[in-house]
Design a protein around this motif. Structure first.
Motif, mmCIF file in Angstrom:
data_model
loop_
_atom_site.group_PDB
_atom_site.id
_atom_site.type_symbol
_atom_site.label_atom_id
_atom_site.label_comp_id
_atom_site.label_asym_id
_atom_site.label_seq_id
_atom_site.Cartn_x
_atom_site.Cartn_y
_atom_site.Cartn_z
ATOM 1 N N ASP A 29 0.798 -1.153 0.020
ATOM 2 C CA ASP A 29 -0.134 0.086 0.014
ATOM 3 C C ASP A 29 0.972 1.119 -0.057
ATOM 4 N N SER A 30 0.292 2.343 -0.653
ATOM 5 C CA SER A 30 1.087 3.539 -0.639
ATOM 6 C C SER A 30 2.228 3.645 -1.338
ATOM 7 N N LEU A 31 2.598 2.836 -2.355
ATOM 8 C CA LEU A 31 3.372 2.862 -3.308
ATOM 9 C C LEU A 31 3.213 3.948 -4.382
ATOM 10 N N ASN A 32 4.051 4.985 -4.377
ATOM 11 C CA ASN A 32 4.009 6.087 -5.078
ATOM 12 C C ASN A 32 4.470 5.913 -6.531
ATOM 13 N N ALA A 33 5.723 5.071 -7.016
ATOM 14 C CA ALA A 33 6.063 4.963 -8.257
ATOM 15 C C ALA A 33 6.909 3.847 -8.254
ATOM 16 N N MET A 34 7.076 3.197 -9.126
ATOM 17 C CA MET A 34 8.076 2.234 -9.362
ATOM 18 C C MET A 34 9.095 2.555 -10.850
ATOM 19 N N ALA A 35 10.232 2.191 -10.618
ATOM 20 C CA ALA A 35 11.055 2.432 -11.738
ATOM 21 C C ALA A 35 11.879 1.537 -12.015
ATOM 22 N N TRP A 36 12.737 1.494 -13.035
ATOM 23 C CA TRP A 36 13.924 0.469 -13.572
ATOM 24 C C TRP A 36 15.109 1.431 -13.479
ATOM 25 N N THR A 52 4.553 6.611 -12.375
ATOM 26 C CA THR A 52 4.133 6.939 -10.994
ATOM 27 C C THR A 52 2.574 6.018 -10.870
ATOM 28 N N SER A 53 2.157 6.484 -9.641
ATOM 29 C CA SER A 53 0.858 5.558 -9.642
ATOM 30 C C SER A 53 -0.165 6.310 -10.445
ATOM 31 N N GLY A 54 0.110 7.528 -10.846
ATOM 32 C CA GLY A 54 -0.913 8.223 -11.790
ATOM 33 C C GLY A 54 -0.486 7.872 -13.086
ATOM 34 N N GLY A 55 0.239 7.163 -13.582
ATOM 35 C CA GLY A 55 0.884 6.668 -14.870
ATOM 36 C C GLY A 55 1.787 7.857 -15.605
ATOM 37 N N ILE A 56 2.332 8.793 -14.965
ATOM 38 C CA ILE A 56 3.260 9.503 -15.427
ATOM 39 C C ILE A 56 4.397 8.879 -15.688
ATOM 40 N N THR A 57 4.866 8.918 -16.877
ATOM 41 C CA THR A 57 6.408 8.175 -17.105
ATOM 42 C C THR A 57 7.264 9.192 -17.307
ATOM 43 N N ASN A 58 8.640 8.790 -17.141
ATOM 44 C CA ASN A 58 9.835 9.458 -17.659
ATOM 45 C C ASN A 58 11.003 8.572 -17.848
ATOM 46 N N TYR A 59 12.028 9.013 -18.793
ATOM 47 C CA TYR A 59 12.768 8.213 -19.326
ATOM 48 C C TYR A 59 14.108 8.950 -19.147
ATOM 49 N N ALA A 60 15.511 8.092 -19.256
ATOM 50 C CA ALA A 60 16.733 8.633 -19.406
ATOM 51 C C ALA A 60 16.754 9.040 -20.944
ATOM 52 N N ASP A 61 17.605 10.149 -21.145
ATOM 53 C CA ASP A 61 17.548 10.563 -22.618
ATOM 54 C C ASP A 61 18.108 9.196 -23.500
ATOM 55 N N SER A 62 19.072 8.375 -22.862
ATOM 56 C CA SER A 62 19.801 7.352 -23.669
ATOM 57 C C SER A 62 18.897 6.538 -24.196
ATOM 58 N N PHE A 67 12.840 2.443 -25.423
ATOM 59 C CA PHE A 67 12.430 1.453 -23.919
ATOM 60 C C PHE A 67 11.179 2.219 -23.617
ATOM 61 N N THR A 68 10.101 1.337 -23.177
ATOM 62 C CA THR A 68 8.999 1.528 -22.800
ATOM 63 C C THR A 68 8.424 1.033 -21.375
ATOM 64 N N ILE A 69 8.109 1.963 -20.233
ATOM 65 C CA ILE A 69 7.825 1.454 -19.124
ATOM 66 C C ILE A 69 6.284 1.271 -19.059
ATOM 67 N N SER A 70 5.722 0.189 -18.402
ATOM 68 C CA SER A 70 4.210 0.514 -18.285
ATOM 69 C C SER A 70 3.948 -0.545 -17.150
ATOM 70 N N LYS A 75 -1.880 -2.942 -9.268
ATOM 71 C CA LYS A 75 -1.745 -4.299 -9.357
ATOM 72 C C LYS A 75 -0.411 -4.897 -9.189
ATOM 73 N N ASN A 76 0.555 -4.013 -8.902
ATOM 74 C CA ASN A 76 1.943 -4.447 -8.326
ATOM 75 C C ASN A 76 2.775 -5.055 -9.247
ATOM 76 N N THR A 77 2.807 -4.747 -10.451
ATOM 77 C CA THR A 77 3.544 -5.262 -11.471
ATOM 78 C C THR A 77 4.010 -4.063 -12.823
ATOM 79 N N VAL A 78 5.349 -4.001 -12.830
ATOM 80 C CA VAL A 78 5.712 -3.048 -13.989
ATOM 81 C C VAL A 78 6.884 -3.887 -14.941
ATOM 82 N N TYR A 79 6.507 -3.307 -16.219
ATOM 83 C CA TYR A 79 7.295 -3.877 -17.069
ATOM 84 C C TYR A 79 8.289 -2.940 -17.799
ATOM 85 N N LEU A 80 9.286 -3.492 -18.448
ATOM 86 C CA LEU A 80 10.199 -2.641 -19.378
ATOM 87 C C LEU A 80 10.186 -3.253 -20.666
ATOM 88 N N GLN A 81 9.819 -2.759 -21.746
ATOM 89 C CA GLN A 81 10.164 -3.108 -22.855
ATOM 90 C C GLN A 81 11.300 -2.273 -23.667
#
Length: 119
Positions: A29-36, A52-62, A67-70, A75-81
């Motif tokens: 509970d109270s997870l604010n964001a997940m990242a790679w 973020t929990s609101g669906g906002i994404t940001n990426y390294a310029d490189s 890459f796509t984070i989703s 639901k406690n799962t994130v992916y990095l394509q």
């Protein structure tokens, strides 16, 4: 405590693709964001992508455009394509979760998964 388990790393040729997964469990509970993040030999750990929990994404310029984070933090799962992989993407990739309790941030880390891109 939050436990993070990554999967999906491996060896791929330059130009190929991989998909990393991260599943969170425990006190989620109270997870604010997940990242790679990733860390190459002899280099500092760096942020690759964040959602973020609101669906906002940001990426390294490189990795922008490759890459796509989703995923779904509730639901406690994130992916990095990862597409169009380059040898310089070779690193250990770590899943990170940011838990906020009374405005204090608590970071949690997975054990890491190796990604190796051959030229």
């Amino acid at each position: 405590q939050v436990q993070l388990v990554e999967s999906g790393g491996g060896l791929v040729q330059a130009g190929g693709s991989l998909r990393l997964s991260c599943a969170a469990s425990g006190s989620i509970d109270s997870l604010n964001a997940m990242a790679w993040y990733r860390q190459a030999p002899g280099k500092q750990r760096e942020l690759v992508a964040r959602i973020t929990s609101g669906g906002i994404t940001n990426y390294a310029d490189s990795v922008k455009g490759r890459f796509t984070i989703s995923g779904d933090i509730p639901k406690n799962t994130v992916y990095l394509q990862m597409n169009s992989l380059k040898p310089e993407d070779t690193a250990v990739y770590y899943c990170n979760a940011d838990k906020v309790v009374r405005n204090v941030h608590y970071p949690y880390w997975g054990q890491g998964t190796q990604v190796t891109v051959s030229s």
